[in-house]
Design an enzyme around this catalytic site. Structure first.
Site, PDB file in Angstrom:
ATOM      1  N   HIS A  21       0.854  -1.296   0.068  1.00  0.00           N
ATOM      2  CA  HIS A  21       0.048  -0.103  -0.074  1.00  0.00           C
ATOM      3  C   HIS A  21       0.799   1.262   0.007  1.00  0.00           C
ATOM      4  CE1 HIS A  21      -3.407   2.441   1.152  1.00  0.00           C
ATOM      5  NE2 HIS A  21      -2.565   3.218   2.006  1.00  0.00           N
ATOM      6  N   GLU A  22       1.845   1.172   0.939  1.00  0.00           N
ATOM      7  CA  GLU A  22       2.895   2.449   0.967  1.00  0.00           C
ATOM      8  C   GLU A  22       3.244   2.731  -0.064  1.00  0.00           C
ATOM      9  OE1 GLU A  22       2.136   4.778   3.176  1.00  0.00           O
ATOM     10  OE2 GLU A  22       0.872   3.226   4.544  1.00  0.00           O
ATOM     11  N   ASP A  56      -5.137   7.396  -1.632  1.00  0.00           N
ATOM     12  CA  ASP A  56      -5.859   6.701  -0.683  1.00  0.00           C
ATOM     13  C   ASP A  56      -7.136   6.359  -1.198  1.00  0.00           C
ATOM     14  OD1 ASP A  56      -4.244   5.548   1.378  1.00  0.00           O
ATOM     15  OD2 ASP A  56      -4.406   7.675   2.279  1.00  0.00           O
TER      16      ASP A  56
END
Length: 187
Positions: free
Chosen positions: A123-124, A133
């Site tokens: 995700h990061e 996001d």
């Protein structure tokens, strides 16, 4: 002129003899398909990721499996990395500078609450690859982040997320410069 006629006759004779032997003569067709573009290689330094090193390597591998336009590789010793990955006691976050460059923090706070380390890493890294996001969101969306809950362990980007990264880095592969990004993305 005599030489031209002789060579023309010789070529015709060769074609006739080839056709009699069953061999077809064909002109080489020009190559019409463009050669695939090489991926944009981004290096990452996970030396400061402590106990999350294998999760960071797996997150990078997931992106490599998922998209063609970019490839994440560990930086060689002494090489300046595009992406620095650090572990700390806060919440996971990314600080992109330009597309493909920045710092990722794998925060222990989320891990202590039960979030999956490989999902956090992927995700990061997605933020560094230009993705925002998408909260709230389902577990099938990698960029839904923490809004998918601790039961969600899916570390793979969905089709839309893959396409967005392909688009982001497709421009770079044809020579367009990345835009500057000065934001902190806290998940």
């Amino acid at each position: 002129m005599h030489v031209r006629m002789l060579s023309g006759g010789l070529a015709a004779a060769c074609l006739v003899s080839l056709s009699l032997t069953g061999v077809q003569a064909a002109a080489a067709a020009p190559q019409t398909a463009a050669a695939p573009l090489a991926p944009r290689v981004l290096t990452y330094d996970a030396g400061g990721s402590a106990e999350f090193r294998s999760a960071v390597d797996r997150g990078a591998a997931i992106w490599n499996e998922s998209v063609d336009a970019v490839e994440l590789r560990p930086a060689a010793a002494g090489q300046r990395a595009n992406i620095r990955v650090l572990a700390d006691n806060g919440w996971p976050r990314a600080l992109p500078t330009t597309l493909g460059n920045g710092t990722v923090y794998i925060g222990r706070q989320a891990v202590d609450q039960g979030y999956n380390t490989v999902r956090i890493s992927a995700h990061e890294l997605g933020h560094i690859l230009g993705l925002p996001d998408r909260k709230p969101g389902p577990c099938s969306s990698l960029m839904s982040g923490s809004s998918a809950g601790t039961a969600c362990t899916n570390p793979y980007p969905n089709a839309a997320e893959k396409a967005e990264v392909e688009g982001n880095f497709g421009d770079l592969r044809v020579g367009r410069a990345p835009a500057a990004r000065a934001e902190v993305i806290v998940d």
